[in-house]
Design a protein around this motif. Structure first.
Motif, PDB file in Angstrom:
ATOM      1  N   ASP A  10       0.817  -1.223   0.000  1.00 32.34           N
ATOM      2  CA  ASP A  10       0.000   0.000   0.000  1.00 32.34           C
ATOM      3  C   ASP A  10       0.848   1.269   0.000  1.00 32.34           C
ATOM      4  O   ASP A  10       0.474   2.287  -0.596  1.00 32.34           O
ATOM      5  N   ARG A  11       1.989   1.225   0.689  1.00 30.83           N
ATOM      6  CA  ARG A  11       2.832   2.420   0.766  1.00 30.83           C
ATOM      7  C   ARG A  11       3.461   2.740  -0.583  1.00 30.83           C
ATOM      8  O   ARG A  11       3.608   3.911  -0.966  1.00 30.83           O
ATOM      9  N   VAL A  12       3.830   1.699  -1.318  1.00 24.56           N
ATOM     10  CA  VAL A  12       4.366   1.915  -2.667  1.00 24.56           C
ATOM     11  C   VAL A  12       3.256   2.321  -3.623  1.00 24.56           C
ATOM     12  O   VAL A  12       3.431   3.222  -4.449  1.00 24.56           O
ATOM     13  N   LEU A  13       2.094   1.685  -3.495  1.00 21.77           N
ATOM     14  CA  LEU A  13       0.970   2.043  -4.360  1.00 21.77           C
ATOM     15  C   LEU A  13       0.551   3.498  -4.139  1.00 21.77           C
ATOM     16  O   LEU A  13       0.122   4.176  -5.083  1.00 21.77           O
ATOM     17  N   ALA A  14       0.708   3.976  -2.922  1.00 16.70           N
ATOM     18  CA  ALA A  14       0.351   5.373  -2.631  1.00 16.70           C
ATOM     19  C   ALA A  14       1.248   6.336  -3.404  1.00 16.70           C
ATOM     20  O   ALA A  14       0.767   7.329  -3.977  1.00 16.70           O
ATOM     21  N   VAL A  15       2.552   6.071  -3.428  1.00 17.47           N
ATOM     22  CA  VAL A  15       3.434   6.977  -4.173  1.00 17.47           C
ATOM     23  C   VAL A  15       3.281   6.774  -5.671  1.00 17.47           C
ATOM     24  O   VAL A  15       3.513   7.696  -6.460  1.00 17.47           O
ATOM     25  N   PHE A  16       2.868   5.573  -6.077  1.00 18.01           N
ATOM     26  CA  PHE A  16       2.546   5.368  -7.492  1.00 18.01           C
ATOM     27  C   PHE A  16       1.375   6.275  -7.896  1.00 18.01           C
ATOM     28  O   PHE A  16       1.369   6.857  -8.984  1.00 18.01           O
ATOM     29  N   ARG A  17       0.365   6.401  -7.023  1.00 23.85           N
ATOM     30  CA  ARG A  17      -0.778   7.256  -7.327  1.00 23.85           C
ATOM     31  C   ARG A  17      -0.355   8.723  -7.388  1.00 23.85           C
ATOM     32  O   ARG A  17      -0.809   9.480  -8.265  1.00 23.85           O
ATOM     33  N   THR A  18       0.515   9.111  -6.473  1.00 23.34           N
ATOM     34  CA  THR A  18       1.026  10.482  -6.503  1.00 23.34           C
ATOM     35  C   THR A  18       1.798  10.730  -7.789  1.00 23.34           C
ATOM     36  O   THR A  18       1.671  11.786  -8.415  1.00 23.34           O
ATOM     37  N   TRP A  19       2.590   9.741  -8.181  1.00 26.57           N
ATOM     38  CA  TRP A  19       3.330   9.838  -9.446  1.00 26.57           C
ATOM     39  C   TRP A  19       2.364   9.973 -10.617  1.00 26.57           C
ATOM     40  O   TRP A  19       2.573  10.790 -11.513  1.00 26.57           O
ATOM     41  N   SER A  20       1.298   9.176 -10.625  1.00 26.83           N
ATOM     42  CA  SER A  20       0.328   9.202 -11.709  1.00 26.83           C
ATOM     43  C   SER A  20      -0.347  10.569 -11.814  1.00 26.83           C
ATOM     44  O   SER A  20      -0.553  11.102 -12.921  1.00 26.83           O
ATOM     45  N   GLU A  21      -0.689  11.157 -10.665  1.00 27.62           N
ATOM     46  CA  GLU A  21      -1.308  12.480 -10.666  1.00 27.62           C
ATOM     47  C   GLU A  21      -0.340  13.525 -11.204  1.00 27.62           C
ATOM     48  O   GLU A  21      -0.739  14.444 -11.945  1.00 27.62           O
ATOM     49  N   CYS A  22       0.910  13.388 -10.841  1.00 28.95           N
ATOM     50  CA  CYS A  22       1.937  14.299 -11.345  1.00 28.95           C
ATOM     51  C   CYS A  22       2.061  14.177 -12.863  1.00 28.95           C
ATOM     52  O   CYS A  22       2.154  15.183 -13.578  1.00 28.95           O
ATOM     53  N   MET A  23       2.037  12.951 -13.355  1.00 27.83           N
ATOM     54  CA  MET A  23       2.148  12.724 -14.796  1.00 27.83           C
ATOM     55  C   MET A  23       0.939  13.314 -15.540  1.00 27.83           C
ATOM     56  O   MET A  23       1.083  13.882 -16.630  1.00 27.83           O
ATOM     57  N   LYS A  24      -0.247  13.186 -14.947  1.00 26.05           N
ATOM     58  CA  LYS A  24      -1.441  13.758 -15.580  1.00 26.05           C
ATOM     59  C   LYS A  24      -1.312  15.270 -15.683  1.00 26.05           C
ATOM     60  O   LYS A  24      -1.725  15.880 -16.682  1.00 26.05           O
ATOM     61  N   ALA A  25      -0.740  15.879 -14.666  1.00 24.60           N
ATOM     62  CA  ALA A  25      -0.536  17.324 -14.704  1.00 24.60           C
ATOM     63  C   ALA A  25       0.433  17.723 -15.814  1.00 24.60           C
ATOM     64  O   ALA A  25       0.385  18.848 -16.328  1.00 24.60           O
ATOM     65  N   GLU A  26       1.295  16.784 -16.192  1.00 25.08           N
ATOM     66  CA  GLU A  26       2.255  17.038 -17.266  1.00 25.08           C
ATOM     67  C   GLU A  26       1.705  16.640 -18.631  1.00 25.08           C
ATOM     68  O   GLU A  26       2.373  16.798 -19.652  1.00 25.08           O
ATOM     69  N   GLY A  27       0.482  16.079 -18.633  1.00 24.66           N
ATOM     70  CA  GLY A  27      -0.147  15.709 -19.895  1.00 24.66           C
ATOM     71  C   GLY A  27      -0.024  14.246 -20.271  1.00 24.66           C
ATOM     72  O   GLY A  27      -0.272  13.875 -21.426  1.00 24.66           O
ATOM     73  N   TYR A  28       0.320  13.401 -19.299  1.00 24.19           N
ATOM     74  CA  TYR A  28       0.507  11.966 -19.575  1.00 24.19           C
ATOM     75  C   TYR A  28      -0.409  11.152 -18.659  1.00 24.19           C
ATOM     76  O   TYR A  28      -0.545  11.469 -17.475  1.00 24.19           O
ATOM     77  N   ASP A  29      -1.008  10.110 -19.198  1.00 18.72           N
ATOM     78  CA  ASP A  29      -1.974   9.326 -18.431  1.00 18.72           C
ATOM     79  C   ASP A  29      -1.488   7.881 -18.279  1.00 18.72           C
ATOM     80  O   ASP A  29      -1.680   7.046 -19.162  1.00 18.72           O
ATOM     81  N   TYR A  30      -0.854   7.596 -17.162  1.00 20.38           N
ATOM     82  CA  TYR A  30      -0.367   6.250 -16.853  1.00 20.38           C
ATOM     83  C   TYR A  30      -0.700   5.939 -15.403  1.00 20.38           C
ATOM     84  O   TYR A  30      -0.587   6.815 -14.532  1.00 20.38           O
ATOM     85  N   ALA A  31      -1.082   4.703 -15.143  1.00 23.05           N
ATOM     86  CA  ALA A  31      -1.476   4.319 -13.787  1.00 23.05           C
ATOM     87  C   ALA A  31      -0.299   4.248 -12.828  1.00 23.05           C
ATOM     88  O   ALA A  31      -0.426   4.571 -11.646  1.00 23.05           O
ATOM     89  N   ASP A  32       0.850   3.810 -13.302  1.00 23.28           N
ATOM     90  CA  ASP A  32       2.021   3.694 -12.433  1.00 23.28           C
ATOM     91  C   ASP A  32       3.280   3.681 -13.290  1.00 23.28           C
ATOM     92  O   ASP A  32       3.216   3.506 -14.514  1.00 23.28           O
ATOM     93  N   PRO A  33       4.444   3.852 -12.673  1.00 24.77           N
ATOM     94  CA  PRO A  33       5.697   3.937 -13.440  1.00 24.77           C
ATOM     95  C   PRO A  33       6.160   2.615 -14.048  1.00 24.77           C
ATOM     96  O   PRO A  33       7.129   2.603 -14.805  1.00 24.77           O
TER      97      PRO A  33
END
Length: 312
Positions: free
Chosen positions: A212-235
């Protein structure tokens, strides 16, 4: 019983690269098995301390590393193996060329270099999600063309489909060891990494990806990527984009990878992922402490034999 070599002994010079390839195959075909009383079943979610903020884990060591062979140690064992095989073959009158020293090759800086995918802006800008030119694997050498007699002494079998035969045959007045000269070398030096250490490495890796702790930062990463114009669930899934199947990285790929690295840093993906994975490894190491102590001793013994072989 004393064996003597016939005066007219056959000579066969085989490319050492091929011999080493056969040796590697023999080692990997029968890895050491976990001992009784070992378990790689994770028992609960391990707690972690505050993860460090790091952009790359290339200089970090995981807890299981001391029980696995380094690249340099693998090189040492392979060099010693080629010497032992050559000496063994010479007992039967079959001479091999002295092996060249195995170069380090184009390797990651460490076992954790790129373990958490691309983490440097320079690498992302240069290569996108493609392997760097220096990271391309070296093609495996073609298997050597062996006569039946040479193959018999080398592997203990004349069949090209058998990596290790029973041995016991008489050749030039000497008895072929089990598995041939490759088998004799492996008996003295062992195979690759211990299965238990490999299992712990793999189990902790897989568990960390669903923590869960890794999945949480994956979600934060995904939100960051969306802000940059990219749509991916995780790295991890970003690597599966079919657009990256081109022969060379495209501008779009490079731009995506650069954003990916930036979002990893912003979410501290590497710091959290590394810390969680290390916690799972620590738990599994504690559960298997006696067996891993033996693994470490076995590795030390093998490397000592290798050093003595090369020194002589």
């Amino acid at each position: 019983m004393t064996h003597t070599r016939p005066a007219a002994a056959p000579a066969a010079r085989v490319a050492l690269a091929g011999v080493l390839a056969l040796f590697a195959a023999a080692c990997s075909s029968s890895p050491s098995e976990p001992g009784k009383g070992t378990s790689t079943q994770v028992k609960g979610v391990p707690s972690v301390s505050a993860p460090p903020t790091i952009a790359t884990a290339a200089d970090q060591a995981l807890p299981i590393d001391p029980y696995l062979l380094s690249y340099e140690q693998r090189d040492q064992l392979e060099r010693a193996a080629s010497v032992l095989v050559s000496r063994c073959m010479a007992r039967f009158g079959i001479q091999y060329q002295a092996p060249p020293q195995i170069p380090g090759g184009n390797r990651p800086r460490s076992r954790t270099d790129r373990r958490y995918l691309e983490t440097t802006a320079a690498g992302a800008q240069a290569n996108g999600y493609h392997a760097a030119a220096g990271d391309q694997p070296t093609p495996a050498p073609a298997p050597p063309q062996l006569s039946d007699s040479t193959r018999l002494v080398l592997t203990g079998s004349t069949s090209a489909n058998v990596k290790s035969g029973q041995g016991g045959q008489d050749y030039n007045g000497a008895t072929i060891p089990k598995g041939g000269c490759l088998g004799e070398s492996k008996e003295k030096l062992g195979g690759g990494d211990a299965q238990l250490a490999r299992d712990i490495d793999a189990t902790a890796r897989e568990k960390s990806k669903t923590d869960d702790r890794v999945l949480a930062v994956f979600r934060t990463w995904s939100e960051c990527m969306k802000a940059e114009g990219y749509d991916y669930a995780d790295p991890i899934r970003v690597l599966d984009d079919p657009r990256w199947a081109s022969a060379a990285p495209t501008d779009v790929e490079r731009a995506t990878a650069v954003a990916d690295v930036g979002c990893k840093a912003q979410a501290n993906v590497v710091g959290v992922w590394f810390t969680v994975e290390a916690a799972y490894e620590t738990q599994l190491i504690e559960q298997n402490a006696p067996a891993l102590a033996q693994v470490r001793k076995d590795n030390e013994d093998r490397l000592r034999v290798a050093a003595q072989t090369l020194a002589s």
